[in-house]
Design a protein around this motif. Structure first.
Motif, short mmCIF file in Angstrom:
data_model
loop_
_atom_site.label_atom_id
_atom_site.label_comp_id
_atom_site.label_asym_id
_atom_site.label_seq_id
_atom_site.Cartn_x
_atom_site.Cartn_y
_atom_site.Cartn_z
N LYS A 163 -4.71 31.36 6.01
CA LYS A 163 -5.81 31.26 5.05
C LYS A 163 -6.75 32.45 5.24
CE LYS A 163 -8.94 28.09 5.56
NZ LYS A 163 -9.68 26.83 5.62
N PRO A 164 -7.13 33.11 4.17
CA PRO A 164 -8.07 34.23 4.28
C PRO A 164 -9.42 33.77 4.84
CG PRO A 164 -7.11 34.13 2.08
CD PRO A 164 -6.71 32.88 2.80
N SER A 165 -10.05 34.65 5.60
CA SER A 165 -11.39 34.39 6.11
C SER A 165 -12.37 34.41 4.93
CB SER A 165 -11.78 35.46 7.12
OG SER A 165 -11.98 36.70 6.46
N PRO A 166 -13.60 33.95 5.13
CA PRO A 166 -14.58 33.99 4.04
C PRO A 166 -14.79 35.40 3.47
CG PRO A 166 -15.34 32.49 5.71
CD PRO A 166 -14.11 33.17 6.27
N SER A 167 -14.85 36.41 4.31
CA SER A 167 -15.05 37.78 3.79
C SER A 167 -13.79 38.27 3.07
CB SER A 167 -15.46 38.74 4.90
OG SER A 167 -14.52 38.74 5.95
N GLU A 168 -12.62 37.92 3.57
CA GLU A 168 -11.38 38.27 2.88
C GLU A 168 -11.31 37.58 1.53
OE1 GLU A 168 -8.51 39.09 6.77
OE2 GLU A 168 -8.61 37.08 5.92
N LEU A 169 -11.76 36.34 1.47
CA LEU A 169 -11.77 35.61 0.21
C LEU A 169 -12.70 36.28 -0.80
CD1 LEU A 169 -10.76 33.18 -1.42
CD2 LEU A 169 -12.69 31.88 -0.49
#
Length: 125
Positions: free
Chosen positions: A5-11
Motif C-alpha cells: 500500500k502506498p504511504s500517505p505522501s505516495e498516495l
C-alpha cells in the motif's frame, strides 16, 4: 489483490497523477507542494522509490522524464477503504459506497467499480 500500500505522501503523488498524466517531476511537484510542503528533491526521491516499487511508470517525452501512475486508482482506494474499515473502525464488512459519493477523485464509473470491489473484498487480515 493484496499488494504493498502506498504511504500517505505516495498516495498524494498518485492522486495528482490519476487526475493528470503524464507529468514531469517538476510539474508533479508543483501540483502537490502546497499539500506536502517539501522540497523538489524530496519529490524526486519519492518518485524514484515509487518507480522501484512499481507504483509509477517513468518514460521519456521529448527528452523529459515523465511519470504516470502504475497503480489502478479504484483498486488502490478500495484497499485503503477496506483497511480503514477493518483496522480503524473494526467493521466486519466494507464501508458503504455512499461515503464516496462526493469524491472529487472518483466519477460514477469509478464508484460502480469500487462498489463491486468492496462487495467482493474478503475480510482484511
Amino acid at each position: 489483490m493484496k499488494e504493498a500500500k502506498p504511504s500517505p505522501s505516495e498516495l498524494t503523488l498518485l492522486k495528482a497523477l490519476w487526475k493528470q498524466s503524464p507529468l514531469s517531476a517538476r510539474e508533479l511537484h508543483e501540483e502537490v507542494k502546497s499539500e506536502l510542503r517539501w522540497s523538489y528533491s524530496s519529490t524526486r526521491k519519492t518518485l524514484d522509490r515509487m518507480r522501484d516499487k512499481s507504483f509509477v511508470i517513468q518514460s521519456e517525452v521529448h527528452g523529459i522524464q515523465v511519470y504516470k501512475a502504475a497503480l489502478e486508482k479504484v483498486e488502490t482506494l478500495a484497499q485503503y477503504a477496506t483497511d480503514f474499515a477493518s483496522r480503524v473502525l473494526e467493521l466486519d464488512g466494507p464501508l458503504p459506497i455512499a461515503m464516496f459519493a462526493n469524491s472529487k477523485l472518483m466519477n460514477d464509473q469509478d464508484l460502480e467499480e469500487l462498489q463491486e470491489m468492496l462487495n467482493a473484498w474478503p475480510e482484511a487480515d
